[in-house]
Write an enzyme that holds these catalytic residues in place. Sequence first.
Site, mmCIF file in Angstrom:
data_model
loop_
_atom_site.group_PDB
_atom_site.id
_atom_site.type_symbol
_atom_site.label_atom_id
_atom_site.label_comp_id
_atom_site.label_asym_id
_atom_site.label_seq_id
_atom_site.Cartn_x
_atom_site.Cartn_y
_atom_site.Cartn_z
ATOM 1 N N SER A 562 0.844 -1.200 0.000
ATOM 2 C CA SER A 562 0.000 0.000 0.000
ATOM 3 C C SER A 562 0.873 1.241 0.000
ATOM 4 C CB SER A 562 -0.885 0.011 1.250
ATOM 5 O OG SER A 562 -1.543 1.268 1.372
ATOM 6 N N TYR A 575 -2.802 -1.023 10.461
ATOM 7 C CA TYR A 575 -2.822 -1.292 9.019
ATOM 8 C C TYR A 575 -1.505 -0.899 8.361
ATOM 9 C CZ TYR A 575 -4.329 -1.067 4.103
ATOM 10 O OH TYR A 575 -4.430 -1.243 2.758
#
Length: 685
Positions: A562, A575
């Site tokens: 990401s 996350y």
Amino acid sequence: MTQSIASTTTNAAADLIARSNRLGSDKKNTNYAGGNTSAKGTATDPVTGEEIELLWVKGSGGDLGTLTENGLSTLRLDRMRSLVNVYPGVEREDEMVAAFDYCLHGKGGAAPSIDTAMHGLVNANHVDHLHPDSGIAIATAANGRELTAKIFGDKVAWVDWRRPGFQLGLDIAAIKDANPQAVGCILGGHGITAWGETSEDSEANSLWIIDTAAAYIEEHGAAEPFGPIVAGFEALPAEQRNDRAAALAPTIRGLASTDKPMVGHFTDDERVLDFLSREKLSRLAALGTSCPDHFLRTKVKPMVLDLPATASVEEQLDRLNELHAEYRADYQAYYDAHKDENSPAMRGADPLIVLVPGVGMFSYGANKQTARVAGEFYLNAINVMRGAEALDAYTPISDAEKFRIEYWALEEAKLQRMPKPKSHAGRIALVTGAASGIGKAVAKRLAAEGACVVIADLDLAKAQAAAAELGDSDVAVGVAANVADAAAVQAAIDQAVLAFGGLDLVVNNAGLSLSKSLLETTEADWDLQHDVMAKGSFLISKAAAKVLIDQKMGGDIIYISSKNSVFAGPNNIAYSATKADQAHQVRLLAVELGEHGVRVNGINPDGVVRGSGIFAGGWGAKRAATYGVAEEDLGQFYANRTILKREVVPENIADAVYVLTGPELTRTTGLHIPVDSGVAAAFLR
Ligand SMILES: NC(=O)c1ccc[n+]([C@@H]2O[C@H](COP(=O)([O-])OP(=O)(O)OC[C@H]3O[C@@H](n4cnc5c(N)ncnc54)[C@H](O)[C@@H]3O)[C@@H](O)[C@H]2O)c1
Ligand SMILES: [Zn+2]
């Protein structure tokens, strides 16, 4: 209603298609895509308005079970039969195939096949040429001619083996003329041909020959045609068989792909396991298959592991390596012994069928369908050998004749005409979390580029539904796997390996996002995020790397990490930390797996709203509310914060996976590609 001037579809052609579909849809009657059928009849010549005689015959390629009008060649019967006058003799019979083009009536339809002569020259309105296991059993028995007379009396004639072509057509036509009471013939080493004045007669005669042969074998055949069971070679219990097959498959696929990458198929059909457990296994397997259709797909003979199922995996792998070297030398010797100055180059010396007693049969091909059909054909060959040995001694055509088929100029031309394979053809991909969003788009793209795809996700039904969207089980399969569970991961990798023979490309995509501040993040939140992403991709990479290393064919591992693996923002501790962990796995594994030819790369997406389950579960609505935009505008809202101001969609990530794993970036490993429309704060340096 008046028929259009140029329509040549008649009842004869329609009946032919219906009969072909019936015959071809029962595997008892012929192997997949094997055999051909024809009808003769009259139609009005659109040029002269006169009645003319036509021959409708199944053309080259395709399967009888699914034959349609497009699969037929339509020829002028008078012109086709006139070829007899210019036939230059058996030495030059191949030239006749090109001559068929000058007999075609109208355009469209399929190219005339090599068997066209048999259909046109045999003097009957309807002709069926089939490859039934029961018929080939008689055709390959040492005393096939005598057996044919004994079983069928004078109703079925015997025709000695001859390579299909114009001369075989002349032979069969002559035999029919000489035996007016005959309804068909057994073609030595090959199959059967039956005929009739009506379509019903022809079909009934075909079925009569097939069923009579089968019944005779059943009634008069030896009880154990393959000899007694050899101790230690019996089938392992189902679960052990499965585990053993999965443990052996990667190495066997690697061996079978020494010359070119192959996709695999595995079966532990009880008829295969029975054959593998019997005394005659090695002698019969070494004789090879006989029907041309069979050995073109299976190679002249299989490779057989000569160890009992009770041997260890290590012993079996060592022996398979030795046997493979012997197989290649043997194949080279076969090629050298039979080649002449006009022979095409050798096409590869690896086995297409590998038999492992107690476990099952591995079969190989350039794609899944070809691999599966090769296995089906070897099962046909087992049935043939069983029938022939039950009555007599199985005696296939000679190696010299097999070579004349395998390296036939017409066969080579067919191979040369095949379209160039797609970029990912022959590669087997596993994508985690591919029932939704980015993973689904990646799976779809890889399948479109020719890969076989395994969709792994939490929910089996969803994984299977996503796979079904990509195609049938030759294209994609769905498996259930929680990537955070080591046993489930191993089971998913095993299923992938058994479905397609091995693994080449793994995409660590499964994930979920909990956006919380440090103080709100619970220990359970932290564990969940890290279990699915950091640990989940570690487990997948570990289990997959074992397969890639055993195969010795290189491979690709892709991490969908990401932008957040490098970008620091609030409310994202669990996350983003686990995404950073994934990103460093890319670099660590790139270094560690490079010596095995395995490349490891990552992709950093951002702001993929459309199609993403992460945003759909209420989170997108919350983000939209936070920013004061409508939920459906969230994607564009994120886009407006980027340099390119363009929305990022799942297909953009799929494009990056394609590029990283395709034919262009072969010298790249340890790289991350941002797919975020440009976020300066997440630039890599
Ligand atoms: N959507 C984005 O903007 C974005 C941005 C950067 C990175 N990513 C990453 O892309 C990946 C895919 O995200 P998406 O947006 O397509 O989300 P998605 O929710 O649409 O798809 C994720 C899939 O993973 C599956 N999954 C979840 N936990 C699993 C587990 N334990 N085992 C197996 N499967 C599991 C889910 O069932 C779901 O099908 C994730 O790793 C995500 O972090 C997404
Ligand atoms: Zn044939």
